[in-house]
Design an enzyme around this catalytic site. Sequence first.
Site, mmCIF file in Angstrom:
data_model
loop_
_atom_site.group_PDB
_atom_site.id
_atom_site.type_symbol
_atom_site.label_atom_id
_atom_site.label_comp_id
_atom_site.label_asym_id
_atom_site.label_seq_id
_atom_site.Cartn_x
_atom_site.Cartn_y
_atom_site.Cartn_z
ATOM 1 C CB SER A 91 -5.204 36.384 28.515
ATOM 2 O OG SER A 91 -6.148 36.540 27.489
ATOM 3 C CE1 TYR A 110 -7.683 31.500 30.943
ATOM 4 C CE2 TYR A 110 -8.499 33.301 29.587
ATOM 5 C CZ TYR A 110 -7.477 32.440 29.943
ATOM 6 O OH TYR A 110 -6.253 32.531 29.327
ATOM 7 C CE LYS A 149 -4.615 33.049 32.326
ATOM 8 N NZ LYS A 149 -3.419 32.283 32.635
HETATM 9 P P1 NAD Z 1 -2.570 24.263 27.684
HETATM 10 O O1 NAD Z 1 -3.812 23.792 28.327
HETATM 11 O O2 NAD Z 1 -2.122 23.625 26.426
HETATM 12 O O3 NAD Z 1 -1.364 24.227 28.738
HETATM 13 C C1 NAD Z 1 -1.551 24.337 30.127
HETATM 14 C C2 NAD Z 1 -0.814 23.181 30.768
HETATM 15 O O4 NAD Z 1 -0.937 23.256 32.183
HETATM 16 C C3 NAD Z 1 -1.348 21.814 30.344
HETATM 17 O O5 NAD Z 1 -0.273 20.983 29.973
HETATM 18 C C4 NAD Z 1 -2.047 21.285 31.608
HETATM 19 O O6 NAD Z 1 -2.002 19.872 31.688
HETATM 20 C C5 NAD Z 1 -1.246 21.981 32.681
HETATM 21 N N1 NAD Z 1 -1.965 22.176 33.954
HETATM 22 C C6 NAD Z 1 -3.198 22.714 34.119
HETATM 23 N N2 NAD Z 1 -3.498 22.790 35.425
HETATM 24 C C7 NAD Z 1 -2.419 22.313 36.099
HETATM 25 C C8 NAD Z 1 -2.122 22.149 37.470
HETATM 26 N N3 NAD Z 1 -2.995 22.477 38.419
HETATM 27 N N4 NAD Z 1 -0.905 21.623 37.804
HETATM 28 C C9 NAD Z 1 -0.019 21.277 36.854
HETATM 29 N N5 NAD Z 1 -0.256 21.422 35.547
HETATM 30 C C10 NAD Z 1 -1.444 21.937 35.170
HETATM 31 O O7 NAD Z 1 -2.744 25.855 27.467
HETATM 32 P P2 NAD Z 1 -1.814 26.882 26.669
HETATM 33 O O8 NAD Z 1 -2.582 27.343 25.495
HETATM 34 O O9 NAD Z 1 -0.464 26.336 26.500
HETATM 35 O O10 NAD Z 1 -1.808 28.075 27.709
HETATM 36 C C11 NAD Z 1 -0.779 28.251 28.658
HETATM 37 C C12 NAD Z 1 -1.094 29.457 29.524
HETATM 38 O O11 NAD Z 1 -1.257 30.602 28.694
HETATM 39 C C13 NAD Z 1 -2.393 29.313 30.319
HETATM 40 O O12 NAD Z 1 -2.200 29.905 31.584
HETATM 41 C C14 NAD Z 1 -3.383 30.130 29.512
HETATM 42 O O13 NAD Z 1 -4.419 30.652 30.306
HETATM 43 C C15 NAD Z 1 -2.489 31.240 28.982
HETATM 44 N N6 NAD Z 1 -3.023 31.836 27.756
HETATM 45 C C16 NAD Z 1 -3.307 31.037 26.683
HETATM 46 C C17 NAD Z 1 -3.832 31.589 25.525
HETATM 47 C C18 NAD Z 1 -4.183 30.701 24.358
HETATM 48 O O14 NAD Z 1 -4.954 31.115 23.491
HETATM 49 N N7 NAD Z 1 -3.643 29.501 24.225
HETATM 50 C C19 NAD Z 1 -4.068 32.967 25.453
HETATM 51 C C20 NAD Z 1 -3.749 33.770 26.560
HETATM 52 C C21 NAD Z 1 -3.225 33.186 27.712
HETATM 53 C C1 UD1 Z 2 -10.648 33.581 23.269
HETATM 54 C C2 UD1 Z 2 -11.113 33.909 24.661
HETATM 55 C C3 UD1 Z 2 -10.047 34.735 25.351
HETATM 56 C C4 UD1 Z 2 -8.724 33.989 25.340
HETATM 57 C C5 UD1 Z 2 -8.375 33.700 23.880
HETATM 58 C C6 UD1 Z 2 -7.125 32.934 23.736
HETATM 59 C C7 UD1 Z 2 -13.556 33.934 24.483
HETATM 60 C C8 UD1 Z 2 -14.780 34.792 24.542
HETATM 61 N N1 UD1 Z 2 -12.387 34.608 24.595
HETATM 62 O O1 UD1 Z 2 -10.439 34.790 22.591
HETATM 63 O O2 UD1 Z 2 -10.417 34.987 26.678
HETATM 64 O O3 UD1 Z 2 -7.721 34.769 25.945
HETATM 65 O O4 UD1 Z 2 -9.430 32.916 23.304
HETATM 66 O O5 UD1 Z 2 -7.281 31.636 24.245
HETATM 67 O O6 UD1 Z 2 -13.614 32.730 24.380
HETATM 68 N N2 UD1 Z 2 -14.771 32.401 16.029
HETATM 69 C C9 UD1 Z 2 -15.708 31.945 15.120
HETATM 70 N N3 UD1 Z 2 -16.008 30.613 15.132
HETATM 71 C C10 UD1 Z 2 -15.420 29.710 15.975
HETATM 72 C C11 UD1 Z 2 -14.457 30.182 16.896
HETATM 73 C C12 UD1 Z 2 -14.180 31.541 16.904
HETATM 74 O O7 UD1 Z 2 -16.244 32.724 14.344
HETATM 75 O O8 UD1 Z 2 -15.757 28.521 15.912
HETATM 76 C C13 UD1 Z 2 -14.412 33.837 16.022
HETATM 77 C C14 UD1 Z 2 -14.670 34.573 17.339
HETATM 78 O O9 UD1 Z 2 -15.958 35.088 17.359
HETATM 79 C C15 UD1 Z 2 -13.560 35.637 17.290
HETATM 80 C C16 UD1 Z 2 -12.407 34.957 16.536
HETATM 81 O O10 UD1 Z 2 -13.004 33.890 15.808
HETATM 82 O O11 UD1 Z 2 -13.985 36.754 16.526
HETATM 83 C C17 UD1 Z 2 -11.332 34.390 17.446
HETATM 84 O O12 UD1 Z 2 -11.962 33.544 18.414
HETATM 85 P P1 UD1 Z 2 -11.106 32.663 19.464
HETATM 86 O O13 UD1 Z 2 -10.064 31.911 18.735
HETATM 87 O O14 UD1 Z 2 -12.081 31.895 20.287
HETATM 88 O O15 UD1 Z 2 -10.368 33.747 20.335
HETATM 89 P P2 UD1 Z 2 -10.972 34.992 21.167
HETATM 90 O O16 UD1 Z 2 -12.441 34.973 21.217
HETATM 91 O O17 UD1 Z 2 -10.303 36.219 20.656
#
Ligand code: NAD
Ligand code: UD1
Length: 341
Positions: free
Chosen positions: A126, A150, A154
Amino acid sequence: MSKNVLVTGGAGYIGSHTCVELIEAGFNPIVIDNFSNSSSVSLERVEELTGKKVCFYEGDVRDRQFLDTVMQAEEIDSVIHFAGLKAVGESVEKPLEYYDNNISGSIILFNAMRDNGIKKVVFSSSATVYGDPHTLPIKEDFPLSATNPYGRSKLFIEDILRDIYYADNHWQVTLLRYFNPVGAHKSGRIGEDPNDIPNNLIPFIARVAVGQYEYLSVFGGDYDTPDGTGVRDYIHVVDLAKGHVKALQAFEKDDLDNLLTVNLGTGQGYSVLDMVKAFEQSSGNEIAYKIVERRAGDIATCYADPSYAKEVLGWQAERGLREMCDDTWRWQSQNPQGYAA
Ligand code: NAD
Ligand code: UD1
């Protein structure tokens, strides 16, 4: 070469979209998921969209016996590791759960991979690993830091994978650092379905647009940004999913390093209020908002330099802001209760 890809967390938001793109590119995803934050309906919808049966095992990445059973039953060539917990605020409340799920889960998975002769892995990192960057756009060689469990999980898993590679350079490791994934498949059949009150901006805005919440709290209006609200690099989840396909294809190229770290972002930053306006246009509904206090741990601005992804993976984001909001809206309006309905 087998085209079987073990996809941990494949029923989740990014995982389900990646399964669609993998199948369309000729790969065969083998999904493992414990459904802690997802539903098997997402996989049924992947089957519906692709016309292919998805091979699926319910279980936990921390269960070594389970992993051995799957790895011995299927001829796995590579692994995409999505499984983990991802809510920053919750990670502060429950650090042990986060370290156990994310770090212990990864160690057990990588051990099982090694012992079963599988040495190609793509890991979901991330942009959070860059902390509060001194300059922008963010390049892959910027200093790394973490401010919450978190983010630390990572960073730690990245370090573990780097050490595994340094110890045995037959491993092929690609660390993908995602910026802010949003959007949904254009069919409206799969999308993001948070279990609880959404922490992230776009799922929250989408729920205001369907009338589930009265207004959006905008966290801070006094940042040093053009309109005072936070700026982020939002990336369409389908573009992100395609980045994973490119990462797998890059494993077959001889001229690339076996340890790659790549930003997946668009290079374009949008403010919270830009997102509100764009979503109003897509949904045709007004999004009420109130500017409130900053959220602890938030930074003003974060966007990627995506040029290395283009250079090494031949990947760049193709979907713009309008498509991100249109697709989110289609998913949210057609599935107001997510997969539960
Ligand atoms: P998500 O929660 O929708 O998907 C994660 C999946 O993993 C879920 O289906 C959950 O049931 C499964 N899971 C969790 N723990 C498990 C375990 N111990 N064994 C088996 N399955 C398990 O999340 P996502 O948004 O699809 O994110 C996927 C990956 O990307 C995560 O590692 C997350 O940290 C990373 N990531 C997400 C974002 C984001 O904003 N969505 C941003 C940066 C990184
Ligand atoms: C968040 C996580 C980051 C993670 C990323 C993707 C935090 C502090 N950071 O990033 O670690 O990798 O999600 O999952 O949680 N905002 C509002 N109102 C809301 C929600 C968000 O104003 O109700 C604003 C936030 O202040 C930010 C932007 O929207 O400026 C995006 O927020 P968000 O979607 O939560 O993502 P990040 O904070 O960038």
